[in-house]
Design a protein around this motif. Sequence first.
Motif, PDB file in Angstrom:
ATOM      1  N   ILE A   1       0.834  -1.207   0.000  1.00  0.00           N
ATOM      2  CA  ILE A   1       0.000   0.000   0.000  1.00  0.00           C
ATOM      3  C   ILE A   1       0.864   1.250   0.000  1.00  0.00           C
ATOM      4  O   ILE A   1       0.617   2.205  -0.751  1.00  0.00           O
ATOM      5  CB  ILE A   1      -0.947  -0.012   1.209  1.00  0.00           C
ATOM      6  CG1 ILE A   1      -1.925  -1.194   1.103  1.00  0.00           C
ATOM      7  CG2 ILE A   1      -1.718   1.298   1.311  1.00  0.00           C
ATOM      8  CD1 ILE A   1      -2.819  -1.365   2.306  1.00  0.00           C
TER       9      ILE A   1
ATOM     10  N   TRP B   1      -4.430   6.233   6.118  1.00  0.00           N
ATOM     11  CA  TRP B   1      -5.620   5.492   6.532  1.00  0.00           C
ATOM     12  C   TRP B   1      -5.518   3.998   6.256  1.00  0.00           C
ATOM     13  O   TRP B   1      -5.933   3.159   7.059  1.00  0.00           O
ATOM     14  CB  TRP B   1      -6.829   6.087   5.812  1.00  0.00           C
ATOM     15  CG  TRP B   1      -8.147   5.479   6.217  1.00  0.00           C
ATOM     16  CD1 TRP B   1      -8.495   4.944   7.419  1.00  0.00           C
ATOM     17  CD2 TRP B   1      -9.309   5.348   5.381  1.00  0.00           C
ATOM     18  NE1 TRP B   1      -9.784   4.487   7.401  1.00  0.00           N
ATOM     19  CE2 TRP B   1     -10.310   4.729   6.150  1.00  0.00           C
ATOM     20  CE3 TRP B   1      -9.586   5.701   4.058  1.00  0.00           C
ATOM     21  CZ2 TRP B   1     -11.583   4.444   5.645  1.00  0.00           C
ATOM     22  CZ3 TRP B   1     -10.864   5.430   3.569  1.00  0.00           C
ATOM     23  CH2 TRP B   1     -11.825   4.807   4.343  1.00  0.00           C
ATOM     24  N   LEU B   2      -4.938   3.625   5.106  1.00  0.00           N
ATOM     25  CA  LEU B   2      -4.983   2.232   4.665  1.00  0.00           C
ATOM     26  C   LEU B   2      -3.743   1.415   5.008  1.00  0.00           C
ATOM     27  O   LEU B   2      -3.825   0.201   5.157  1.00  0.00           O
ATOM     28  CB  LEU B   2      -5.209   2.180   3.152  1.00  0.00           C
ATOM     29  CG  LEU B   2      -6.510   2.778   2.615  1.00  0.00           C
ATOM     30  CD1 LEU B   2      -6.511   2.724   1.086  1.00  0.00           C
ATOM     31  CD2 LEU B   2      -7.717   2.045   3.184  1.00  0.00           C
TER      32      LEU B   2
END
Length: 303
Positions: free
Chosen positions: A240, A299-300
């Motif tokens: 990510i 966030w991820l």
Amino acid sequence: MIGLPALYTFTGLIFVAYAALSVARKRFGNAAFWGLLAASFLAGDRFGNFGNGLLVLALVALAGTGALRKPDVGDQAEDGSRRGNALFLPALIIPVTALAGTFLLPNSGLIDPKQITLISLGLGVILALIALYAWLRPPALAALEEGRRLIDAVGWAALLPQMLASLGAVFAVAGVGDLVGGIAGQVIPHGSLFAAVLAYAIGMALFTMIMGNAFAAFPVMTAAIGLPLLVHGFGGNPAIVCAIGMLAGFCGTLMTPMAANFNIVPAALLELKDRNAVVKAQVGTALPLLACNIILIYWLAFP
């Protein structure tokens, strides 16, 4: 198992075709340029460092001496306006195939799992061509003729992504990432995850603006901040962090004239009075996208 050599061979054969079509039109400078590029794809691993260096110098000499001619205006077999926006539908086959292949084919045993996305991208190009030929039924060489005309319009700038990506790798080996990382370590507040994410994403965008290509910025900024701070320091998901970090770099691509093949060549082809008009039009999109990428990484990527 299908791997990068198959994709390189496919790409090399396309450039062989461009070179042959250029010879047929007595555009010998273009033929030499695309022929040398074809050789790099087909046999670059056999040339060695010295041979590839000579090949690059030959490409530079051809481009620098003005040997590449501008494209001719081809005859259009059919008015594209009659098809309207439907002409863009086959192009969507390429990203859809790349995405589907990335998720569905890693364990198929047919494709190298490490190169699944690139191979799927190449497969998408082939499927899109098949769809276009089945739908429009153009002449057999139409795709290669139009591809040659487009690549002639872009000219030597088509090589910039490869050259700048190589430059990024050179910078990484030279220790630029460690130098940037040392500076970032002094600026980023200790223990601040958001500040580290901010530095990585904005650093990717800024370094891309300087280098002209996110692939050149990626090895430097990832070695400096992405891996040591975000992945190892804060336990971020490397897939990510790196994927969205590249998107942050692409935001920089939208805002720099250094990305000549994206921002300067189109202005020249469209004969715009302001050579930076494309960049100016894209800034309003790039900055909000960069902010979104910062939020998405924060966030991820972290549990």
